[in-house]
Design a protein around this motif. Structure first.
Motif, PDB file in Angstrom:
ATOM      1  N   ILE A 133       0.844  -1.198   0.000  1.00  0.00           N
ATOM      2  CA  ILE A 133       0.000   0.000   0.000  1.00  0.00           C
ATOM      3  C   ILE A 133       0.878   1.246   0.000  1.00  0.00           C
ATOM      4  O   ILE A 133       0.670   2.190  -0.770  1.00  0.00           O
ATOM      5  CB  ILE A 133      -0.948  -0.010   1.213  1.00  0.00           C
ATOM      6  N   MET A 134       1.879   1.255   0.890  1.00  0.00           N
ATOM      7  CA  MET A 134       2.818   2.374   0.962  1.00  0.00           C
ATOM      8  C   MET A 134       3.549   2.552  -0.358  1.00  0.00           C
ATOM      9  O   MET A 134       3.623   3.661  -0.911  1.00  0.00           O
ATOM     10  CB  MET A 134       3.824   2.129   2.096  1.00  0.00           C
ATOM     11  N   TYR A 135       4.072   1.443  -0.899  1.00  0.00           N
ATOM     12  CA  TYR A 135       4.878   1.512  -2.114  1.00  0.00           C
ATOM     13  C   TYR A 135       4.056   2.038  -3.294  1.00  0.00           C
ATOM     14  O   TYR A 135       4.496   2.942  -4.026  1.00  0.00           O
ATOM     15  CB  TYR A 135       5.449   0.130  -2.443  1.00  0.00           C
ATOM     16  N   ASN A 136       2.882   1.504  -3.478  1.00  0.00           N
ATOM     17  CA  ASN A 136       2.057   1.909  -4.615  1.00  0.00           C
ATOM     18  C   ASN A 136       1.615   3.362  -4.503  1.00  0.00           C
ATOM     19  O   ASN A 136       1.530   4.085  -5.507  1.00  0.00           O
ATOM     20  CB  ASN A 136       0.853   0.976  -4.753  1.00  0.00           C
ATOM     21  N   ALA A 137       1.360   3.825  -3.274  1.00  0.00           N
ATOM     22  CA  ALA A 137       1.011   5.238  -3.076  1.00  0.00           C
ATOM     23  C   ALA A 137       2.205   6.129  -3.427  1.00  0.00           C
ATOM     24  O   ALA A 137       2.032   7.203  -4.030  1.00  0.00           O
ATOM     25  CB  ALA A 137       0.572   5.471  -1.637  1.00  0.00           C
ATOM     26  N   GLU A 138       3.404   5.683  -3.080  1.00  0.00           N
ATOM     27  CA  GLU A 138       4.591   6.476  -3.407  1.00  0.00           C
ATOM     28  C   GLU A 138       4.834   6.511  -4.909  1.00  0.00           C
ATOM     29  O   GLU A 138       5.207   7.557  -5.467  1.00  0.00           O
ATOM     30  CB  GLU A 138       5.810   5.927  -2.666  1.00  0.00           C
ATOM     31  N   ILE A 139       4.617   5.385  -5.583  1.00  0.00           N
ATOM     32  CA  ILE A 139       4.767   5.360  -7.036  1.00  0.00           C
ATOM     33  C   ILE A 139       3.780   6.321  -7.689  1.00  0.00           C
ATOM     34  O   ILE A 139       4.127   7.075  -8.618  1.00  0.00           O
ATOM     35  CB  ILE A 139       4.560   3.929  -7.577  1.00  0.00           C
ATOM     36  N   GLU A 140       2.547   6.309  -7.218  1.00  0.00           N
ATOM     37  CA  GLU A 140       1.535   7.210  -7.788  1.00  0.00           C
ATOM     38  C   GLU A 140       1.914   8.671  -7.563  1.00  0.00           C
ATOM     39  O   GLU A 140       1.709   9.521  -8.438  1.00  0.00           O
ATOM     40  CB  GLU A 140       0.168   6.889  -7.197  1.00  0.00           C
ATOM     41  N   TYR A 141       2.489   8.965  -6.406  1.00  0.00           N
ATOM     42  CA  TYR A 141       2.933  10.329  -6.135  1.00  0.00           C
ATOM     43  C   TYR A 141       4.091  10.715  -7.067  1.00  0.00           C
ATOM     44  O   TYR A 141       4.117  11.829  -7.613  1.00  0.00           O
ATOM     45  CB  TYR A 141       3.360  10.473  -4.679  1.00  0.00           C
ATOM     46  N   VAL A 142       5.044   9.816  -7.249  1.00  0.00           N
ATOM     47  CA  VAL A 142       6.165  10.075  -8.162  1.00  0.00           C
ATOM     48  C   VAL A 142       5.648  10.347  -9.570  1.00  0.00           C
ATOM     49  O   VAL A 142       6.098  11.290 -10.242  1.00  0.00           O
ATOM     50  CB  VAL A 142       7.147   8.885  -8.156  1.00  0.00           C
ATOM     51  N   GLU A 143       4.704   9.535 -10.014  1.00  0.00           N
ATOM     52  CA  GLU A 143       4.147   9.716 -11.352  1.00  0.00           C
ATOM     53  C   GLU A 143       3.422  11.051 -11.479  1.00  0.00           C
ATOM     54  O   GLU A 143       3.504  11.719 -12.523  1.00  0.00           O
ATOM     55  CB  GLU A 143       3.220   8.555 -11.697  1.00  0.00           C
ATOM     56  N   GLU A 144       2.717  11.446 -10.413  1.00  0.00           N
ATOM     57  CA  GLU A 144       2.032  12.737 -10.429  1.00  0.00           C
ATOM     58  C   GLU A 144       3.043  13.878 -10.530  1.00  0.00           C
ATOM     59  O   GLU A 144       2.857  14.820 -11.316  1.00  0.00           O
ATOM     60  CB  GLU A 144       1.206  12.902  -9.157  1.00  0.00           C
ATOM     61  N   GLN A 145       4.113  13.804  -9.742  1.00  0.00           N
ATOM     62  CA  GLN A 145       5.141  14.844  -9.779  1.00  0.00           C
ATOM     63  C   GLN A 145       5.844  14.886 -11.135  1.00  0.00           C
ATOM     64  O   GLN A 145       6.228  15.953 -11.622  1.00  0.00           O
ATOM     65  CB  GLN A 145       6.160  14.603  -8.663  1.00  0.00           C
ATOM     66  N   GLU A 146       5.979  13.724 -11.756  1.00  0.00           N
ATOM     67  CA  GLU A 146       6.562  13.650 -13.095  1.00  0.00           C
ATOM     68  C   GLU A 146       5.664  14.368 -14.100  1.00  0.00           C
ATOM     69  O   GLU A 146       6.138  15.153 -14.932  1.00  0.00           O
ATOM     70  CB  GLU A 146       6.761  12.185 -13.490  1.00  0.00           C
ATOM     71  N   ARG A 147       4.361  14.127 -14.024  1.00  0.00           N
ATOM     72  CA  ARG A 147       3.418  14.784 -14.938  1.00  0.00           C
ATOM     73  C   ARG A 147       3.413  16.297 -14.748  1.00  0.00           C
ATOM     74  O   ARG A 147       3.259  17.054 -15.717  1.00  0.00           O
ATOM     75  CB  ARG A 147       2.000  14.234 -14.719  1.00  0.00           C
ATOM     76  N   LEU A 148       3.604  16.735 -13.511  1.00  0.00           N
ATOM     77  CA  LEU A 148       3.613  18.166 -13.217  1.00  0.00           C
ATOM     78  C   LEU A 148       4.923  18.837 -13.602  1.00  0.00           C
ATOM     79  O   LEU A 148       5.052  20.063 -13.517  1.00  0.00           O
ATOM     80  CB  LEU A 148       3.338  18.388 -11.728  1.00  0.00           C
ATOM     81  N   GLY A 149       5.898  18.028 -14.022  1.00  0.00           N
ATOM     82  CA  GLY A 149       7.183  18.578 -14.433  1.00  0.00           C
ATOM     83  C   GLY A 149       8.115  18.919 -13.290  1.00  0.00           C
ATOM     84  O   GLY A 149       9.143  19.568 -13.495  1.00  0.00           O
ATOM     85  N   LYS A 150       7.799  18.455 -12.065  1.00  0.00           N
ATOM     86  CA  LYS A 150       8.621  18.769 -10.900  1.00  0.00           C
ATOM     87  C   LYS A 150       9.680  17.711 -10.615  1.00  0.00           C
ATOM     88  O   LYS A 150      10.589  17.935  -9.804  1.00  0.00           O
ATOM     89  CB  LYS A 150       7.721  18.932  -9.671  1.00  0.00           C
ATOM     90  N   THR A 151       9.537  16.570 -11.255  1.00  0.00           N
ATOM     91  CA  THR A 151      10.430  15.431 -11.001  1.00  0.00           C
ATOM     92  C   THR A 151      10.747  14.739 -12.316  1.00  0.00           C
ATOM     93  O   THR A 151       9.866  14.573 -13.159  1.00  0.00           O
ATOM     94  CB  THR A 151       9.759  14.433 -10.029  1.00  0.00           C
ATOM     95  N   PHE A 152      12.003  14.336 -12.469  1.00  0.00           N
ATOM     96  CA  PHE A 152      12.413  13.549 -13.632  1.00  0.00           C
ATOM     97  C   PHE A 152      12.651  12.125 -13.150  1.00  0.00           C
ATOM     98  O   PHE A 152      13.421  11.899 -12.206  1.00  0.00           O
ATOM     99  CB  PHE A 152      13.688  14.114 -14.246  1.00  0.00           C
ATOM    100  N   VAL A 153      11.985  11.167 -13.778  1.00  0.00           N
ATOM    101  CA  VAL A 153      12.050   9.785 -13.311  1.00  0.00           C
ATOM    102  C   VAL A 153      12.766   8.912 -14.336  1.00  0.00           C
ATOM    103  O   VAL A 153      12.464   8.974 -15.540  1.00  0.00           O
ATOM    104  CB  VAL A 153      10.642   9.222 -13.033  1.00  0.00           C
ATOM    105  N   ILE A 154      13.705   8.118 -13.853  1.00  0.00           N
ATOM    106  CA  ILE A 154      14.439   7.167 -14.694  1.00  0.00           C
ATOM    107  C   ILE A 154      13.983   5.765 -14.315  1.00  0.00           C
ATOM    108  O   ILE A 154      14.105   5.354 -13.157  1.00  0.00           O
ATOM    109  CB  ILE A 154      15.953   7.306 -14.485  1.00  0.00           C
ATOM    110  N   TYR A 155      13.424   5.060 -15.281  1.00  0.00           N
ATOM    111  CA  TYR A 155      12.934   3.692 -15.071  1.00  0.00           C
ATOM    112  C   TYR A 155      13.698   2.733 -15.993  1.00  0.00           C
ATOM    113  O   TYR A 155      14.064   3.107 -17.113  1.00  0.00           O
ATOM    114  CB  TYR A 155      11.472   3.537 -15.482  1.00  0.00           C
ATOM    115  N   PRO A 156      13.872   1.471 -15.607  1.00  0.00           N
ATOM    116  CA  PRO A 156      14.284   0.464 -16.590  1.00  0.00           C
ATOM    117  C   PRO A 156      13.164   0.291 -17.624  1.00  0.00           C
ATOM    118  O   PRO A 156      11.985   0.506 -17.315  1.00  0.00           O
ATOM    119  CB  PRO A 156      14.449  -0.818 -15.765  1.00  0.00           C
ATOM    120  N   ASP A 157      13.514  -0.089 -18.821  1.00  0.00           N
ATOM    121  CA  ASP A 157      12.503  -0.279 -19.867  1.00  0.00           C
ATOM    122  C   ASP A 157      11.609  -1.476 -19.578  1.00  0.00           C
ATOM    123  O   ASP A 157      10.457  -1.529 -20.023  1.00  0.00           O
ATOM    124  CB  ASP A 157      13.172  -0.458 -21.234  1.00  0.00           C
TER     125      ASP A 157
END
Length: 284
Positions: free
Chosen positions: A219-243
């Motif tokens: 629950i914690m992990y998935n909420a954090e991922i969703e927050y990271v994705e939201e910040q990425e969409r807002l342009g405040k965070t750059f996220v590097i993922y494996p393909d």
């Protein structure tokens, strides 16, 4: 605007992070602060000490050595990774961390641990790779079930990934407004519930909160991922993922797999470098 680097853990999936960080070092890319969780902290250490490929070299050199880590080490001491050999002899004598460079580099460096008595995250700024600093590195990477709690500053600590796997909110809360996050799972990944916590009830029966923390970890992990994705969409965070999912175990001992995942990180770092530079130079 303070620039931060946030490094997820994941055991040997951290070889991907190692590859990304070595590209950053080659290009002289710097940040005001870094926060690492578990393997993210261990591989991030070489970034602050300016030692390219140090994490890779350590694991290639010592993996398979029963003094370093393994089932026999766990059965003998209660720690899969040797508390003394892996976290003190190797980094000070056999494959030394450049402690001087680590201390002199101006980047602030934080690790995340989990308090086994409360189940809450503990954040610690590491300024020196002395004995105490190395113990904090050991604490953040001490996985439950295969590690004993590490006692530091009146707390008993284990792996930070149990309580704060991707500490972007923490970094934002202390003033890091523009962040690069390196994840070790592909975009869209979500963690499933696990029954692992049932084993923890037995193994860490003196610390019942740890089992409860692990029961809710997805629950914690998935909420954090969703927050990271939201910040990425807002342009405040750059996220590097494996393909794609990295085909390597958390406690992998296959050297070819380690090298392959490292190279995937290098490739992704090189591919995204122009975009990362543009993101960091943008004043908005």
């Amino acid at each position: 605007m303070k620039k931060g680097l946030v490094l997820e853990g994941g055991g040997m999936r951290g070889m991907f992070t190692e590859g990304v960080l070595n590209v950053f070092m080659e290009r002289g890319l710097s940040f005001d602060g870094l926060v690492g969780v578990s393997a993210g902290a261990l591989f991030g250490c070489g970034y602050k000490s300016h030692q390219q490929r140090r994490g890779l070299k350590c694991n290639i050199r010592f993996i398979g050595d029963p003094k370093y880590m393994g089932v026999l080490q766990w059965l003998k001491t209660g720690n899969y990774s040797s508390a003394e050999y892996a976290y003190h002899i190797v980094p000070t004598e056999l494959e030394p961390i450049d402690a001087g460079a680590f201390a002199e580099d101006p980047m602030d460096f934080y690790v995340v641990c989990t308090d086994v008595e409360t189940g809450e995250p503990v954040y610690k700024k590491i300024s020196h790779c002395d004995y105490n600093g190395l113990e904090w590195f050991r604490a953040t990477a001490s996985m439950p079930l295969v590690s004993k709690p590490v006692e530091l500053e009146g707390k008993k600590l284990l792996d930070g990934g149990m309580s704060d796997s991707i500490p972007l909110k923490f970094f934002q809360s202390i003033g890091y407004e523009k962040n690069v996050v390196v994840l070790t799972q592909p975009k869209g990944y979500r963690k499933e519930p696990s029954s692992f916590y049932k084993l923890l009830k037995l193994y860490h029966r003196d610390y019942p909160q740890i089992a409860e923390t692990m029961r809710q970890r997805h629950i914690m992990y998935n909420a954090e991922i969703e927050y990271v994705e939201e910040q990425e969409r807002l342009g405040k965070t750059f996220v590097i993922y494996p393909d794609e999912a990295l085909h390597i175990g958390r406690m992998e001992q296959n050297k070819e797999k380690m090298l392959a995942v490292y190279e995937l990180g290098r490739k992704k770092g090189m591919e995204l470098l122009p975009d990362i530079l543009a993101f960091l130079s943008n004043k908005s």
